[in-house]
Design a protein around this motif. Structure first.
Motif, PDB file in Angstrom:
ATOM      1  N   HIS A  25      29.748   4.216  -1.427  1.00  0.00           N
ATOM      2  CA  HIS A  25      31.085   4.566  -2.057  1.00  0.00           C
ATOM      3  C   HIS A  25      31.965   3.181  -1.967  1.00  0.00           C
ATOM      4  O   HIS A  25      32.588   2.724  -2.587  1.00  0.00           O
ATOM      5  N   ARG A  26      31.741   2.468  -0.755  1.00  0.00           N
ATOM      6  CA  ARG A  26      32.500   1.091  -0.847  1.00  0.00           C
ATOM      7  C   ARG A  26      32.057   0.174  -1.616  1.00  0.00           C
ATOM      8  O   ARG A  26      32.806  -0.623  -2.438  1.00  0.00           O
ATOM      9  N   TYR A  27      30.649   0.218  -1.788  1.00  0.00           N
ATOM     10  CA  TYR A  27      30.040  -0.692  -2.919  1.00  0.00           C
ATOM     11  C   TYR A  27      30.757  -0.612  -4.441  1.00  0.00           C
ATOM     12  O   TYR A  27      30.999  -1.409  -5.126  1.00  0.00           O
ATOM     13  N   ARG A  28      30.849   0.809  -4.482  1.00  0.00           N
ATOM     14  CA  ARG A  28      31.147   1.119  -5.831  1.00  0.00           C
ATOM     15  C   ARG A  28      33.039   1.222  -5.911  1.00  0.00           C
ATOM     16  O   ARG A  28      33.610   1.408  -6.923  1.00  0.00           O
ATOM     17  N   GLN A  29      33.671   0.862  -4.785  1.00  0.00           N
ATOM     18  CA  GLN A  29      35.272   0.570  -4.469  1.00  0.00           C
ATOM     19  C   GLN A  29      35.701   2.086  -4.783  1.00  0.00           C
ATOM     20  O   GLN A  29      36.759   2.162  -5.590  1.00  0.00           O
ATOM     21  N   ASN A  30      35.288   2.873  -4.432  1.00  0.00           N
ATOM     22  CA  ASN A  30      35.741   4.247  -4.461  1.00  0.00           C
ATOM     23  C   ASN A  30      36.626   4.939  -3.400  1.00  0.00           C
ATOM     24  O   ASN A  30      37.002   6.058  -3.241  1.00  0.00           O
TER      25      ASN A  30
END
Length: 257
Positions: free
Chosen positions: A61-66
């Motif tokens: 989720h951090r990679y997808r900026q969520n």
């Protein structure tokens, strides 16, 4: 018995991947009811299980900026001290004592029913909030409510290992209705990592983690979550959540009676 633990981890992993409901509401009652494991050990082992599995979800989720880190910090301000206090109380009153184990069993049942309510009424809650924008909190009141929600979740998770999934996500929806579903999921998972880690450390201190059982559950759950996530779009979510709600209600009844 080892095969049974691996298969249980696999089955719970598939359900988590399909429904998005946290593994605690499924795994902890399963260990208690099916395998006769002490409620305290079931909670401690599941917390260690969750702290490992949620790390991978946080990175994704951090990679997808969520992830909204401001909300994560507010939740942790309430949840982490609550987890420490709950751990100290378990230690003081004897977390492995039979009477305390029965109280924890009832706590698990109550947390399961909160999960059921979150599953069944989350959409209606969202609609109500959207229809009454004047009821939404802002500024200092919103920050305070988020910290209080963290206290409630931190206590629930430490005592029952349940609450960081469906219950936490539902509270986030009510407090922050403008967030997208992916942002709700990412923020909910991110704050749960330090919470489950601290709660798991507390249960390790008490002596209520079965490390061999933990390894078997992880061995089954990782491929299960992967398969469930891949199949999620092919299965009607409404049907799945209805079946899950009925199953969890039966589990809560069995835990109490």
């Amino acid at each position: 018995m080892t095969i049974s633990y691996v298969l249980s981890g696999f089955a719970v992993g598939i359900l988590v991947g399909l429904t998005g409901v946290g593994g605690g509401s499924l795994m902890t009652p399963l260990l208690t009811l099916m395998f006769g494991i002490s409620p305290t050990v079931a909670v401690g082992t599941d917390l260690a299980f969750a702290s490992v599995t949620k790390v991978a979800g946080t990175f994704a989720h951090r990679y997808r900026q969520n992830i909204h880190w401001t909300i994560v910090r507010r939740l942790c301000m309430g949840a982490l001290p609550a987890a420490i206090v709950a751990t100290l109380l378990l230690k003081y009153f004897g977390g492995l004592d039979q009477a305390i184990g029965q109280i924890i069993r009832y706590s698990i049942a109550g947390s399961v029913m909160l999960t059921v309510i979150a599953i069944l009424f989350r959409t209606r809650m969202q609609r109500w909030i959207a229809a009454h924008p004047e009821r939404q909190l802002h500024g200092t009141r919103l920050s305070a409510a988020t910290i209080i929600a963290g206290v409630v979740l931190g206590t629930l998770v430490t005592i029952s290992s349940i609450g960081a999934g469906a219950v936490g996500a539902t509270l986030l929806v009510l407090l922050y209705p403008h967030l997208e579903p992916a942002e709700i999921a990412g923020t909910d998972i991110a704050y749960a990592v330090p919470l489950t880690a601290i709660a798991a450390l507390g249960h390790w201190w008490i002596g209520s983690i079965n490390w061999e059982l933990l390894a078997m559950l992880l061995l089954g759950s990782i491929p299960g979550i992967t398969l469930g996530s891949l199949a999620a779009r092919a299965v009607p979510a409404r049907l799945l959540r209805g079946l899950l709600a009925v199953t969890l209600t039966g589990v809560a009844y069995k835990l109490v009676f």
